[in-house]
Design a protein around this motif. Structure first.
Motif, PDB file in Angstrom:
ATOM      1  N   PHE A   9       5.288  12.812 -81.241  1.00 51.15           N
ATOM      2  CA  PHE A   9       5.769  11.600 -81.904  1.00 51.15           C
ATOM      3  C   PHE A   9       4.918  10.354 -81.668  1.00 51.15           C
ATOM      4  O   PHE A   9       5.149   9.341 -82.317  1.00 51.15           O
ATOM      5  N   TYR A  10       3.988  10.414 -80.734  1.00 46.98           N
ATOM      6  CA  TYR A  10       3.228   9.228 -80.319  1.00 46.98           C
ATOM      7  C   TYR A  10       4.213   8.108 -80.030  1.00 46.98           C
ATOM      8  O   TYR A  10       5.203   8.331 -79.353  1.00 46.98           O
ATOM      9  N   ASP A  11       3.982   6.901 -80.540  1.00 49.14           N
ATOM     10  CA  ASP A  11       4.915   5.820 -80.213  1.00 49.14           C
ATOM     11  C   ASP A  11       6.045   5.689 -81.244  1.00 49.14           C
ATOM     12  O   ASP A  11       6.784   4.732 -81.242  1.00 49.14           O
ATOM     13  N   SER A  12       6.200   6.694 -82.113  1.00 48.83           N
ATOM     14  CA  SER A  12       7.286   6.693 -83.094  1.00 48.83           C
ATOM     15  C   SER A  12       8.516   7.451 -82.604  1.00 48.83           C
ATOM     16  O   SER A  12       9.424   7.717 -83.380  1.00 48.83           O
ATOM     17  N   VAL A  13       8.541   7.789 -81.340  1.00 52.77           N
ATOM     18  CA  VAL A  13       9.669   8.517 -80.766  1.00 52.77           C
ATOM     19  C   VAL A  13      10.924   7.645 -80.786  1.00 52.77           C
ATOM     20  O   VAL A  13      10.840   6.417 -80.725  1.00 52.77           O
ATOM     21  N   ASP A  14      12.080   8.294 -80.896  1.00 50.72           N
ATOM     22  CA  ASP A  14      13.339   7.565 -80.816  1.00 50.72           C
ATOM     23  C   ASP A  14      14.408   8.455 -80.163  1.00 50.72           C
ATOM     24  O   ASP A  14      14.151   9.614 -79.838  1.00 50.72           O
ATOM     25  N   GLU A  15      15.569   7.886 -79.979  1.00 48.20           N
ATOM     26  CA  GLU A  15      16.667   8.589 -79.306  1.00 48.20           C
ATOM     27  C   GLU A  15      17.041   9.881 -80.030  1.00 48.20           C
ATOM     28  O   GLU A  15      17.247  10.925 -79.398  1.00 48.20           O
ATOM     29  N   GLN A  16      17.109   9.831 -81.338  1.00 50.10           N
ATOM     30  CA  GLN A  16      17.478  11.010 -82.118  1.00 50.10           C
ATOM     31  C   GLN A  16      16.455  12.134 -81.922  1.00 50.10           C
ATOM     32  O   GLN A  16      16.834  13.289 -81.745  1.00 50.10           O
ATOM     33  N   ASN A  17      15.147  11.809 -81.948  1.00 54.74           N
ATOM     34  CA  ASN A  17      14.104  12.811 -81.701  1.00 54.74           C
ATOM     35  C   ASN A  17      14.276  13.450 -80.334  1.00 54.74           C
ATOM     36  O   ASN A  17      14.188  14.687 -80.196  1.00 54.74           O
ATOM     37  N   MET A  18      14.484  12.625 -79.318  1.00 51.11           N
ATOM     38  CA  MET A  18      14.574  13.128 -77.949  1.00 51.11           C
ATOM     39  C   MET A  18      15.788  14.041 -77.767  1.00 51.11           C
ATOM     40  O   MET A  18      15.699  15.090 -77.140  1.00 51.11           O
ATOM     41  N   ASP A  42      12.017  20.285 -68.159  1.00 52.06           N
ATOM     42  CA  ASP A  42      11.835  18.830 -68.083  1.00 52.06           C
ATOM     43  C   ASP A  42      11.458  18.299 -69.454  1.00 52.06           C
ATOM     44  O   ASP A  42      10.583  18.845 -70.121  1.00 52.06           O
ATOM     45  N   VAL A  43      12.143  17.250 -69.873  1.00 49.38           N
ATOM     46  CA  VAL A  43      11.834  16.582 -71.130  1.00 49.38           C
ATOM     47  C   VAL A  43      11.317  15.191 -70.769  1.00 49.38           C
ATOM     48  O   VAL A  43      12.011  14.417 -70.120  1.00 49.38           O
ATOM     49  N   GLY A  44      10.095  14.897 -71.173  1.00 50.47           N
ATOM     50  CA  GLY A  44       9.470  13.631 -70.810  1.00 50.47           C
ATOM     51  C   GLY A  44       9.313  12.688 -71.983  1.00 50.47           C
ATOM     52  O   GLY A  44       8.831  13.068 -73.047  1.00 50.47           O
ATOM     53  N   PHE A  77      16.293   3.218 -79.355  1.00 49.15           N
ATOM     54  CA  PHE A  77      17.131   3.838 -78.323  1.00 49.15           C
ATOM     55  C   PHE A  77      18.407   3.008 -78.158  1.00 49.15           C
ATOM     56  O   PHE A  77      18.588   2.322 -77.158  1.00 49.15           O
ATOM     57  N   PRO A  78      19.287   3.059 -79.158  1.00 50.95           N
ATOM     58  CA  PRO A  78      20.478   2.198 -79.130  1.00 50.95           C
ATOM     59  C   PRO A  78      21.403   2.447 -77.950  1.00 50.95           C
ATOM     60  O   PRO A  78      22.099   1.535 -77.519  1.00 50.95           O
ATOM     61  N   SER A  79      21.409   3.645 -77.409  1.00 46.41           N
ATOM     62  CA  SER A  79      22.283   3.938 -76.266  1.00 46.41           C
ATOM     63  C   SER A  79      21.621   3.616 -74.937  1.00 46.41           C
ATOM     64  O   SER A  79      22.277   3.655 -73.898  1.00 46.41           O
ATOM     65  N   GLY A  80      20.325   3.318 -74.939  1.00 43.02           N
ATOM     66  CA  GLY A  80      19.599   3.013 -73.708  1.00 43.02           C
ATOM     67  C   GLY A  80      19.043   4.267 -73.052  1.00 43.02           C
ATOM     68  O   GLY A  80      19.422   5.397 -73.378  1.00 43.02           O
ATOM     69  N   LEU A  81      18.137   4.077 -72.116  1.00 44.86           N
ATOM     70  CA  LEU A  81      17.515   5.209 -71.427  1.00 44.86           C
ATOM     71  C   LEU A  81      18.486   5.937 -70.513  1.00 44.86           C
ATOM     72  O   LEU A  81      18.409   7.155 -70.365  1.00 44.86           O
ATOM     73  N   VAL A  85      19.111   9.997 -70.395  1.00 47.91           N
ATOM     74  CA  VAL A  85      19.000  10.812 -69.182  1.00 47.91           C
ATOM     75  C   VAL A  85      20.295  11.591 -68.963  1.00 47.91           C
ATOM     76  O   VAL A  85      20.278  12.788 -68.664  1.00 47.91           O
ATOM     77  N   GLU A  86      21.416  10.937 -69.118  1.00 46.08           N
ATOM     78  CA  GLU A  86      22.718  11.608 -68.949  1.00 46.08           C
ATOM     79  C   GLU A  86      22.872  12.757 -69.941  1.00 46.08           C
ATOM     80  O   GLU A  86      23.361  13.835 -69.592  1.00 46.08           O
ATOM     81  N   TYR A  87      22.460  12.566 -71.173  1.00 42.60           N
ATOM     82  CA  TYR A  87      22.523  13.604 -72.197  1.00 42.60           C
ATOM     83  C   TYR A  87      21.735  14.840 -71.746  1.00 42.60           C
ATOM     84  O   TYR A  87      22.218  15.957 -71.836  1.00 42.60           O
ATOM     85  N   GLY A  88      20.514  14.603 -71.262  1.00 43.61           N
ATOM     86  CA  GLY A  88      19.690  15.705 -70.772  1.00 43.61           C
ATOM     87  C   GLY A  88      20.282  16.390 -69.563  1.00 43.61           C
ATOM     88  O   GLY A  88      20.297  17.622 -69.464  1.00 43.61           O
ATOM     89  N   HIS A  89      20.790  15.604 -68.627  1.00 40.60           N
ATOM     90  CA  HIS A  89      21.387  16.182 -67.412  1.00 40.60           C
ATOM     91  C   HIS A  89      22.593  17.059 -67.744  1.00 40.60           C
ATOM     92  O   HIS A  89      22.793  18.101 -67.116  1.00 40.60           O
TER      93      HIS A  89
END
Length: 135
Positions: A9-18, A42-44, A77-81, A85-89
């Motif tokens: 995604f380069y710098d076009s990444v967003d919450e939905q992509n992640m 691990d998702v970075g 990232f409307p929900s914040g980082l 992280v919580e979603y991934g965990h």
């Protein structure tokens, strides 16, 4: 081992992509094991999460506020980082992020030589906030 957002995604990444990538990494619908089961757990998040337009220092974009907190682009990232992280965990993944934030070009975000370096602030804030800040 894991996956990093930059090459996709380069710098076009967003919450939905992640979140979509996290879902794919734990998906077992094709029968058998998921990528996470095979050790890719691990998702970075690389550069692209920063709100580069929120602050300028010395005429250059900065990715930290005056207090050292990361400036997260809430449009992407409307929900914040922390929520990411919580979603991934909850899916059994570890979630990491790239603290250098090249997208903002903030190498000189502090105006004097007695101020901490970007790397020092990034590391100390990351450890103390565990990526749960809402800034």
């Amino acid at each position: 081992m894991g996956w990093r957002s930059w090459e996709a995604f380069y710098d076009s990444v967003d919450e939905q992509n992640m979140k979509a990538i996290m879902d794919v990494m734990v998906d077992r619908s094709r029968g058998g094991e998921s990528l996470a089961d095979l050790g890719f757990a691990d998702v970075g998040l690389d550069a692209g999460f920063e709100d580069c337009g929120a602050r300028k220092v010395g005429g250059r974009a900065a990715f930290h506020g005056p207090d050292g907190h990361v400036l997260v682009d809430k449009r992407k990232f409307p929900s914040g980082l922390g929520a990411l992280v919580e979603y991934g965990h909850k899916k059994g993944l570890t979630v990491s992020w790239y603290g250098n934030a090249c997208a903002c070009d903030s190498e000189n975000a502090y105006s004097d030589s007695t101020s901490p370096t970007i790397a020092q602030v990034s590391l100390s804030r990351s450890l103390s906030l565990s990526l749960t800040d809402t800034h």
